[in-house]
Design an enzyme around this catalytic site. Sequence first.
Site, PDB file in Angstrom:
ATOM      1  N   CYS A  97      47.006 -36.889  21.408  1.00 23.74           N
ATOM      2  CA  CYS A  97      47.646 -35.598  21.182  1.00 23.74           C
ATOM      3  C   CYS A  97      46.586 -34.535  20.831  1.00 23.74           C
ATOM      4  CB  CYS A  97      48.726 -35.722  20.108  1.00 23.74           C
ATOM      5  SG  CYS A  97      49.913 -34.369  20.111  1.00 23.74           S
ATOM      6  N   HIS A 184      52.172 -40.190  21.932  1.00 26.17           N
ATOM      7  CA  HIS A 184      51.812 -41.034  20.784  1.00 26.17           C
ATOM      8  C   HIS A 184      52.133 -42.494  21.096  1.00 26.17           C
ATOM      9  CE1 HIS A 184      50.854 -37.925  17.774  1.00 26.17           C
ATOM     10  NE2 HIS A 184      51.712 -37.184  18.464  1.00 26.17           N
ATOM     11  N   GLU A 186      51.355 -45.045  19.496  1.00 24.01           N
ATOM     12  CA  GLU A 186      51.486 -45.854  18.285  1.00 24.01           C
ATOM     13  C   GLU A 186      52.910 -45.917  17.738  1.00 24.01           C
ATOM     14  OE1 GLU A 186      50.439 -41.663  16.850  1.00 24.01           O
ATOM     15  OE2 GLU A 186      49.993 -42.967  18.556  1.00 24.01           O
TER      16      GLU A 186
END
EC number: 6.3.5.2
Length: 534
Positions: A97, A184, A186
């Site tokens: 990001c 993202h 994660e």
Amino acid sequence: MTLQTEMEAALEVAALNREMLIILDFGSQYSELIARRIRETQVYSEVLSYRTTADQIRQLSPKGIILSGGPNSVYDDYAPVCDPEIWNLGIPVLGVCYGMQLMVQQLGGQVDRAERGEYGKAALVIDDPTDLLTNVEPGSTMWMSHGDSVKTMPEGFELLAHTDNTPCAAIADHQRKFYGVQFHPEVVHSVHGMALIRNFVYHICDCEPTWTTETFVEEAIREIRARVGDKRVLLALSGGVDSSTLAFLLHRAIGDQLTCMFIDQGFMRKGEPERLMEVFNEKFKIHVEYIQARDRFLQRLEGITDPEEKRKRIGHEFIRVFEEESRRLGPFDYLAQGTLYPDVIESADTNVDPKTGERVAVKIKSHHNVGGLPKDLQFKLVEPLRRLFKDEVRQVGRSLGLPEEIVKRHPFPGPGLAIRILGEVTAEKLNILRDADLIVRQEVNRQGYYDEFWQAFAVLLPVKSVGVMGDKRTYAYPVVLRFVSSEDGMTADWSRAPYDLLETISNRIVNEVKGVNRVVYDITSKPPGTIEWE
């Protein structure tokens, strides 16, 4: 934690010749989560400030670098930036990001306001399925949260993927091993995010899965013995998974040099103090000094209704009792604390005020309220769990033989039932709540739902309601059931508990707990509410 001490901690790990990845934190709410996801691949990771220099990184010899997201725009006056010499280290880099946008800007590309921001789920259209995106299925859902986008890629970069609103969702310079993703990977909403992370860790950074529970325990025992020598260590034991795991680890390392102190302040759940002493003293032969201080704590809360004042008084009394008893049992050279890695990250003050560029300090929570001891009781600290996340602590506890009932124990607040009784805490109310809470725990366990909830507990309200029992009017307390689902406690959803479970609990409480005639269910998520009522 300052940048210097942060580096010292990281250098300790590097000295062990352990492979690791580092995350440079630009103020993202997900930086800690990135580190956890890398640890899940059995590769060690650390979160460091974005101010960490290229020379400092070179000393750590990481196998890879991840640039986190962040709340800023790269063109803000006070936008945080990394040392540009990082690009000359010859180490693989993944920008996430904001980290991707910073990479693009520093390497000669262009970032600008997106025509339309992208927040939430987006389908990933894969243009190049090799390398970083191996085993990431076309059309996979990825989690977006950005208002800026890459307009022009730097020289040497290629497009890996895009979405309907983001022309450059994933990019790569394969030769230099620089990668960027606008989403993202994660977060749990990114369906194949872990596949991408594994690709970066194993195939691009060429790491081996060497970070295991067994290696941690071996290293921790060596470190404890080297640090403590033949000195005595004191541990404030609460019965939770952190302090219990720490007690087992210390006992394995130094045996009877460890003294555990359990202060029973009277706010634990029914049967817990007795069970704690049975497990540690009798079953595992770990010496625990039992300090009965229930009356002292209850007297300190007499007439107190404000939740913050209750917490303060409990904390102050804990310090007083701990001070008295440590003098009686001492002297001790070391105090063991169950500090975890999230505490270390919080104290590293890596957040940035976008308007002023000033560091935003984050207050770290005191552990077991022993932070205010007098100077002549300032022990040296032993914090063997400081590199672990909560889920890793549970794994270590299991490997050390900690009973599953403790390993899987739901989070329980330090002030205990005192903050699950709204208003003044009295002996009568404690007995009522203990009985109601026991029924909740019994039924949740009996019906096989314990592992389904992050927390499941009862709250006693400071009001009374009218009821009818046996053709007679009653006027008694209502009990609130609070069941929530969460991954880390930072956010939480109210749990859709089965009606049969709720009905059984409600019927048992109103029939078996004297002083209660009504049971209600809390359907508030966090935010806007909190998990605990006080």
